[in-house]
Design an enzyme around this catalytic site. Structure first.
Site, PDB file in Angstrom:
ATOM      1  N   GLY A  30       0.811  -1.202   0.000  1.00 13.26           N
ATOM      2  CA  GLY A  30       0.000   0.000   0.000  1.00 13.26           C
ATOM      3  C   GLY A  30       0.848   1.256   0.000  1.00 13.26           C
ATOM      4  O   GLY A  30       1.253   1.775  -1.042  1.00 13.26           O
ATOM      5  N   CYS A  31       1.136   1.766   1.196  1.00 17.01           N
ATOM      6  CA  CYS A  31       1.802   3.060   1.308  1.00 17.01           C
ATOM      7  C   CYS A  31       3.262   3.033   0.890  1.00 17.01           C
ATOM      8  O   CYS A  31       3.796   4.049   0.430  1.00 17.01           O
ATOM      9  CB  CYS A  31       1.655   3.583   2.735  1.00 17.01           C
ATOM     10  SG  CYS A  31      -0.082   3.902   3.175  1.00 17.01           S
ATOM     11  N   ILE A  32       3.937   1.894   1.030  1.00 15.93           N
ATOM     12  CA  ILE A  32       5.316   1.800   0.544  1.00 15.93           C
ATOM     13  C   ILE A  32       5.335   1.813  -0.972  1.00 15.93           C
ATOM     14  O   ILE A  32       6.156   2.511  -1.594  1.00 15.93           O
ATOM     15  CB  ILE A  32       6.006   0.534   1.091  1.00 15.93           C
ATOM     16  CG1 ILE A  32       6.128   0.609   2.613  1.00 15.93           C
ATOM     17  CG2 ILE A  32       7.380   0.344   0.448  1.00 15.93           C
ATOM     18  CD1 ILE A  32       6.862   1.821   3.136  1.00 15.93           C
ATOM     19  N   SER A  80       4.460   5.411  -2.053  1.00 14.54           N
ATOM     20  CA  SER A  80       5.562   6.339  -1.773  1.00 14.54           C
ATOM     21  C   SER A  80       6.738   6.102  -2.706  1.00 14.54           C
ATOM     22  O   SER A  80       7.397   7.054  -3.153  1.00 14.54           O
ATOM     23  CB  SER A  80       6.006   6.201  -0.317  1.00 14.54           C
ATOM     24  OG  SER A  80       4.960   6.543   0.574  1.00 14.54           O
TER      25      SER A  80
END
Length: 216
Positions: free
Chosen positions: A149-151, A154
């Site tokens: 998700g966020c990795i 990013s």
């Protein structure tokens, strides 16, 4: 029929990203909601492994003067939130809830740039990129959770901002191992160099030594 080496045969992953003139580190969502098992999303083994390794990385990085941007995810209420499909996010990631606090093992409020993000990427709607521009960072090391998700978000934003991007496999984690592996494999084919903690430490220490020689 597709074959296991089709991506390789089509040149995916052939060119390494490498490192540039100065590293910076982003620490994504190592907040209590992900690192404390009392909360619905907390305590996943891969996330805890990543937390421990990131703490080791940050100890060296801060001593070497590497810029660090650290984020959590929190909202004032559900109305402010995007359309999350995760009940635990909607119910606990509120700015007055204890689960949004930074885990003290990876957080230094006197050193880190601290941002509260509202979407998956640490770069979206924050001043992290402006901070790295001021610090002349051209190589971003991505740590935190969750890999799928966020990795991933990013890392893709880091790539889109034209940073050389490194993701130490043992400094990021997810709820399940398969999406962790799958997403790192795909990121490594396209956008980033997937490395490990020791390689990243060696890079930071080598960079620091080169800066020390220039200054002497």
């Amino acid at each position: 029929m597709a074959h296991a080496d089709d991506y390789k045969n089509r040149s995916y992953g052939e060119i390494p990203v490498g490192t540039g003139f100065k590293p910076g580190i982003v620490v994504v969502d190592f907040q209590i909601g992900f690192t404390d098992a009392q909360y619905p999303l907390g305590g996943a083994p891969l996330v805890m492994r990543a937390l421990e390794n990131t703490a080791k990385l940050l100890k060296v990085a801060r001593a070497c003067g590497v810029p660090v941007a650290n984020c959590n995810t929190a909202y004032m209420n559900e109305r402010e939130m995007p359309y999350w499909k995760i009940t635990a996010v909607r119910e606990t990631f509120r700015r007055d809830h204890p689960s949004v606090a930074f885990d003290e093992r990876i957080y230094d409020p006197d050193y880190d740039l601290t941002v509260c993000k509202k979407g998956p990427s640490i770069f979206f709607g924050t001043d992290v990129s402006d901070y790295f521009t001021k610090e002349r960072v051209d190589t971003v090391i991505v740590t935190g959770c969750n890999t799928s998700g966020c990795i991933r978000a990013s890392s893709i934003d880091s790539f889109s901002h034209r940073y050389r991007t490194l993701v130490p496999e043992d400094c990021v984690g997810d709820i399940e191992e398969q999406p962790h592996r799958d997403n790192l494999r795909d990121l490594g084919r396209r956008y980033v160099d997937v490395v490990d903690l020791q390689t990243t430490l060696d890079y930071i220490q080598s960079w620091h030594q080169s800066q020390t020689r220039k200054a002497s």
